[in-house]
Design a protein around this motif. Structure first.
Motif, PDB file in Angstrom:
ATOM      1  N   GLU A 147       0.808  -1.217   0.000  1.00  0.00           N
ATOM      2  CA  GLU A 147       0.000   0.000   0.000  1.00  0.00           C
ATOM      3  C   GLU A 147       0.845   1.272   0.000  1.00  0.00           C
ATOM      4  N   SER A 148       0.282   2.293  -0.612  1.00  0.00           N
ATOM      5  CA  SER A 148       0.893   3.631  -0.560  1.00  0.00           C
ATOM      6  C   SER A 148      -0.078   4.654   0.023  1.00  0.00           C
ATOM      7  N   ASP A 149      -1.360   4.264   0.139  1.00  0.00           N
ATOM      8  CA  ASP A 149      -2.389   5.152   0.688  1.00  0.00           C
ATOM      9  C   ASP A 149      -2.246   5.207   2.216  1.00  0.00           C
ATOM     10  N   PRO A 150      -1.942   6.378   2.782  1.00  0.00           N
ATOM     11  CA  PRO A 150      -1.753   6.491   4.240  1.00  0.00           C
ATOM     12  C   PRO A 150      -2.965   6.039   5.041  1.00  0.00           C
ATOM     13  N   ALA A 151      -4.182   6.306   4.524  1.00  0.00           N
ATOM     14  CA  ALA A 151      -5.397   5.919   5.253  1.00  0.00           C
ATOM     15  C   ALA A 151      -5.507   4.401   5.343  1.00  0.00           C
ATOM     16  N   LYS A 152      -5.177   3.705   4.253  1.00  0.00           N
ATOM     17  CA  LYS A 152      -5.246   2.239   4.260  1.00  0.00           C
ATOM     18  C   LYS A 152      -4.142   1.654   5.125  1.00  0.00           C
ATOM     19  N   ILE A 153      -2.974   2.269   5.069  1.00  0.00           N
ATOM     20  CA  ILE A 153      -1.867   1.802   5.910  1.00  0.00           C
ATOM     21  C   ILE A 153      -2.237   1.943   7.384  1.00  0.00           C
ATOM     22  N   ASP A 154      -2.869   3.074   7.730  1.00  0.00           N
ATOM     23  CA  ASP A 154      -3.297   3.294   9.114  1.00  0.00           C
ATOM     24  C   ASP A 154      -4.363   2.280   9.519  1.00  0.00           C
ATOM     25  N   HIS A 155      -5.270   1.961   8.596  1.00  0.00           N
ATOM     26  CA  HIS A 155      -6.323   0.958   8.849  1.00  0.00           C
ATOM     27  C   HIS A 155      -5.697  -0.390   9.190  1.00  0.00           C
ATOM     28  N   PHE A 156      -4.745  -0.849   8.392  1.00  0.00           N
ATOM     29  CA  PHE A 156      -4.092  -2.136   8.642  1.00  0.00           C
ATOM     30  C   PHE A 156      -3.244  -2.090   9.905  1.00  0.00           C
ATOM     31  N   ALA A 157      -2.590  -0.940  10.143  1.00  0.00           N
ATOM     32  CA  ALA A 157      -1.769  -0.818  11.355  1.00  0.00           C
ATOM     33  C   ALA A 157      -2.624  -0.944  12.609  1.00  0.00           C
ATOM     34  N   ASN A 158      -3.844  -0.403  12.562  1.00  0.00           N
ATOM     35  CA  ASN A 158      -4.755  -0.518  13.707  1.00  0.00           C
ATOM     36  C   ASN A 158      -5.140  -1.968  13.961  1.00  0.00           C
ATOM     37  N   ILE A 159      -5.398  -2.715  12.890  1.00  0.00           N
ATOM     38  CA  ILE A 159      -5.725  -4.136  13.036  1.00  0.00           C
ATOM     39  C   ILE A 159      -4.551  -4.889  13.657  1.00  0.00           C
ATOM     40  N   ILE A 160      -3.341  -4.594  13.179  1.00  0.00           N
ATOM     41  CA  ILE A 160      -2.143  -5.248  13.715  1.00  0.00           C
ATOM     42  C   ILE A 160      -1.959  -4.930  15.191  1.00  0.00           C
ATOM     43  N   GLU A 161      -2.159  -3.656  15.549  1.00  0.00           N
ATOM     44  CA  GLU A 161      -1.972  -3.250  16.941  1.00  0.00           C
ATOM     45  C   GLU A 161      -2.983  -3.931  17.859  1.00  0.00           C
ATOM     46  N   ARG A 162      -4.251  -3.965  17.444  1.00  0.00           N
ATOM     47  CA  ARG A 162      -5.284  -4.587  18.276  1.00  0.00           C
ATOM     48  C   ARG A 162      -5.008  -6.065  18.484  1.00  0.00           C
ATOM     49  N   ASN A 163      -4.560  -6.739  17.439  1.00  0.00           N
ATOM     50  CA  ASN A 163      -4.338  -8.175  17.557  1.00  0.00           C
ATOM     51  C   ASN A 163      -3.026  -8.504  18.243  1.00  0.00           C
ATOM     52  N   SER A 164      -2.073  -7.589  18.211  1.00  0.00           N
ATOM     53  CA  SER A 164      -0.883  -7.740  19.051  1.00  0.00           C
ATOM     54  C   SER A 164      -1.297  -7.661  20.519  1.00  0.00           C
ATOM     55  N   ASP A 165      -2.216  -6.732  20.833  1.00  0.00           N
ATOM     56  CA  ASP A 165      -2.724  -6.622  22.204  1.00  0.00           C
ATOM     57  C   ASP A 165      -3.472  -7.887  22.615  1.00  0.00           C
ATOM     58  N   ARG A 166      -4.222  -8.473  21.678  1.00  0.00           N
ATOM     59  CA  ARG A 166      -4.939  -9.709  21.996  1.00  0.00           C
ATOM     60  C   ARG A 166      -3.961 -10.838  22.327  1.00  0.00           C
ATOM     61  N   LEU A 167      -2.921 -10.949  21.524  1.00  0.00           N
ATOM     62  CA  LEU A 167      -1.910 -11.966  21.801  1.00  0.00           C
ATOM     63  C   LEU A 167      -1.266 -11.744  23.160  1.00  0.00           C
ATOM     64  N   LEU A 168      -0.932 -10.502  23.429  1.00  0.00           N
ATOM     65  CA  LEU A 168      -0.296 -10.176  24.703  1.00  0.00           C
ATOM     66  C   LEU A 168      -1.227 -10.472  25.871  1.00  0.00           C
ATOM     67  N   LEU A 169      -2.516 -10.153  25.703  1.00  0.00           N
ATOM     68  CA  LEU A 169      -3.491 -10.426  26.756  1.00  0.00           C
ATOM     69  C   LEU A 169      -3.577 -11.920  27.057  1.00  0.00           C
ATOM     70  N   LEU A 170      -3.630 -12.728  26.012  1.00  0.00           N
ATOM     71  CA  LEU A 170      -3.726 -14.175  26.190  1.00  0.00           C
ATOM     72  C   LEU A 170      -2.477 -14.722  26.879  1.00  0.00           C
ATOM     73  N   ILE A 171      -1.319 -14.269  26.434  1.00  0.00           N
ATOM     74  CA  ILE A 171      -0.063 -14.724  27.037  1.00  0.00           C
ATOM     75  C   ILE A 171       0.011 -14.306  28.499  1.00  0.00           C
ATOM     76  N   ASN A 172      -0.391 -13.065  28.786  1.00  0.00           N
ATOM     77  CA  ASN A 172      -0.360 -12.578  30.171  1.00  0.00           C
ATOM     78  C   ASN A 172      -1.294 -13.371  31.080  1.00  0.00           C
ATOM     79  N   GLN A 173      -2.452 -13.771  30.543  1.00  0.00           N
ATOM     80  CA  GLN A 173      -3.375 -14.572  31.347  1.00  0.00           C
ATOM     81  C   GLN A 173      -2.751 -15.917  31.705  1.00  0.00           C
ATOM     82  N   LEU A 174      -2.083 -16.531  30.745  1.00  0.00           N
ATOM     83  CA  LEU A 174      -1.409 -17.804  31.021  1.00  0.00           C
ATOM     84  C   LEU A 174      -0.300 -17.627  32.059  1.00  0.00           C
ATOM     85  N   LEU A 175       0.461 -16.533  31.926  1.00  0.00           N
ATOM     86  CA  LEU A 175       1.526 -16.258  32.895  1.00  0.00           C
ATOM     87  C   LEU A 175       0.954 -15.965  34.281  1.00  0.00           C
ATOM     88  N   ASP A 176      -0.168 -15.229  34.322  1.00  0.00           N
ATOM     89  CA  ASP A 176      -0.796 -14.912  35.615  1.00  0.00           C
ATOM     90  C   ASP A 176      -1.252 -16.175  36.328  1.00  0.00           C
TER      91      ASP A 176
END
Length: 584
Positions: free
Chosen positions: A92-121
């Motif tokens: 992609e070269s469209d900043p709006a689309k790049i931001d859209h995908f970056a938001n999806i990546i960030e949210r799902n990185s948080d989901r992974l981290l949440l799941l891992i943290n629950q297992l560690l807890d």
């Protein structure tokens, strides 16, 4: 007998001797029998114990297997939603689309981290390494921010989310991290099992116990699917998932509620659950809390944004007036996966979206899409149930179905293909592979249309057409449907005003359902299908003799002048020429 003999002759000394020897023998015999009985009982007990232990171990292993299968599913989905959008960003070269995908990546990185943290807890709690860390702040404000973080998910699922507090503004001492995990997991659980248009309420209450202590309670009540009484005590077990119902087995890992229970016990709190199947559940937690001694708050809660603010188009908005663009139904309960797949396909398809398997089945029957993409693990009905139901329904049997799922085992793949899935793709998936799979399915559909069309425009008798369409064994339900359509047209063959609307009523379908089904099978409109069938029937009348051109026109519901024009446009020769041909 010696005892009785000596006694009879008056030798009582000998009689006593043999009596005592007899009694001793009886005692030894009794001891042996008793010992044998005890040994048998021990053996039976040990056997039962072993059987019970084997059963417990087997159940535990099954629960562990299911647990790790669920963990794998939970991990694969966010990984797919990190890897896929990352590949799109590179193109992609469209900043709006790049931001859209970056938001999806960030949210799902948080989901992974949440799941891992629950297992560690959970591991920390089990190893006695987790400590209580008190913060000072307004618990009522803290709860409000937590509940509000679910507003987007409530809007997406059309769930009424209510918060009621009698909370004082007093500063309290509490472990913010653990409170956040408890509330977050209870609310996540409520949203997980509450269908669209349901309701979830959060009620907090504070009661003063003494000058320095306050009793706090929080109750989360939902109108979801509920829990059976015999399951309630076990829903907090790590590897346990209630029942075998698809509502339970397709949702989550079960570690959230297990963590909630452990944290509540760590903080000396209480947990009560009330539930009724089909009505809903209520989880109530309570703790004694100390009022803060200082006047300033040191609370800085970090609430992750795990839900997208980008809401999907509605059903009505999803269907554009583009008849040439294929209609695709996406059945997926993960919000970000819906966004990602919809983005991949939006230039080639009109995309309809369903949140769960039951909704997917209903939408498939209503809109008759050209293709369906479905997840496997979903609430209400899973992908296997959706596939089996649609493939055995005359109205939807022709629709190609792609299963796009984190269940990647050969067993799951075979199960999906057995239920009628045309293609089974695992997550994470390649966008190009999905694109090619859909293209191939459209090509196969085009070949099916060609098969039916060749028979429809070339038959010389009604019986010949029925025989020809019945040859497609792999398209049995489709052939049955076309036969019913042709029977209805045949019953009204001479009715000039027998329109597509009239045919839809005869078939007990809406106009759009009939149109979508006929168009999918023959690539023709309903009006064109009726016209071509009538003209082919007229052609068979002329070829088989005994009919004039006027008779044939009248018998298929045409005026003579309109029939002559239509016949020549359809077959390239006039009806009178066909009638005068040697074959006629």
């Amino acid at each position: 007998w010696l005892y009785w003999t000596y006694k009879a002759v008056g030798n009582y000394k000998k009689a006593l001797e043999f009596y005592e020897r007899h009694e001793e023998a009886q005692k030894e015999k009794y001891k042996e029998a008793k010992k044998k009985n005890i040994q048998e009982l021990h053996a039976q007990f040990e056997t039962k114990e072993k059987e019970a232990e084997i059963k417990r171990v087997k159940e535990l292993e099954e629960m562990k297997t299911r647990f790790f299968s669920q963990i794998t599913h939970e991990l694969r989905t966010p990984v797919a939603l990190i890897k896929g959008p990352l590949q799109e960003i590179r193109k992609e070269s469209d900043p709006a689309k790049i931001d859209h995908f970056a938001n999806i990546i960030e949210r799902n990185s948080d989901r992974l981290l949440l799941l891992i943290n629950q297992l560690l807890d959970l591991n920390k709690v089990e190893s006695k390494m987790m400590e209580i860390q008190l913060s000072t702040g307004s618990l009522s404000d803290f709860i409000e921010r937590l509940v509000n973080s679910f507003n987007v998910q409530a809007e997406y699922k059309k769930i009424e989310l209510k918060l009621s507090q009698n909370s004082p503004k007093d500063l309290l001492q509490f472990d913010a991290d653990k409170f956040e995990k408890i509330v977050f997991n209870l609310l996540s659980n409520a949203f997980k099992f509450t269908p669209p248009h349901g309701s979830i309420s959060v009620v907090t209450e504070f009661y003063s116990l003494e000058e320095e202590l306050t009793e706090f309670s929080l109750t989360v009540t939902d109108s979801g699917i509920g829990i059976a009484n015999e399951e309630i005590d076990r829903i907090f077990d790590r590897f346990y998932q209630a029942g075998t119902d698809a509502h339970f087995t397709t949702q989550g890992t079960g570690i959230g509620l297990s963590l909630v229970k452990e944290l509540i016990e760590l903080m000396k709190g209480k947990l009560e659950v009330e539930s009724e199947l089909g009505v809903g559940s209520s989880f109530c937690v309570s703790f004694p809390l100390r009022k803060a001694l200082k006047a300033e708050s040191d609370l800085t809660p970090q609430i992750p944004v795990l839900f997208s603010h980008e809401l999907p188009c509605s059903t009505e908005e999803g269907i554009a007036k583009k008849e040439k663009t294929p209609l695709l139904l996406l059945v997926e309960d993960n919000r970000d996966m819906q966004l990602y797949v919809s983005h991949l396909l939006k230039d080639r398809f009109q995309v309809l979206q369903a949140y769960n398997g039951a909704e997917g089945v209903e939408m498939a029957k209503e809109y008759i899409p050209d293709l369906i993409i479905t997840d496997v693990m979903m609430p209400k009905k899973d992908g296997y149930q959706l596939c089996e139901e649609l493939k055995n329904e005359v109205l939807t049997s022709h629709i190609p179905i792609v299963m796009l799922t984190a269940k990647n085992s050969n067993k799951s793949r075979i199960a999906g293909l057995t239920k009628g899935a045309d293609i089974y793709l695992g997550k994470p998936f390649q966008a190009k592979e999905l694109d090619l799979s859909l293209s191939n399915l459209l090509v196969l559909r085009s070949e099916m249309q060609k098969k039916f069309n060749e028979q429809l425009v070339n038959f010389e008798s009604k019986e010949e057409l029925e025989l020809a369409t019945g040859k497609f064994e792999e398209l049995a339900l489709e052939s049955q449907f076309l036969k019913r359509v042709m029977d209805k047209i045949e019953e009204n063959l001479d009715a000039e005003n027998f329109t597509s609307n009239a045919l839809a009523k005869k078939m007990f379908l809406s106009n759009s359902q009939l149109y979508r089904k006929i168009q999918a099978l023959t690539n023709s409109s309903v009006t064109k299908f009726i016209r071509e069938y009538r003209l082919c029937r007229a052609k068979s009348m002329l070829l088989n003799g005994g009919y004039t051109v006027q008779d044939a026109a009248f018998n298929v519901g045409y005026s003579l002048s309109y029939f002559s024009r239509s016949f020549k446009n359809q077959f390239g020769v006039s009806a009178s020429t066909l009638l005068d041909s040697p074959k006629a």
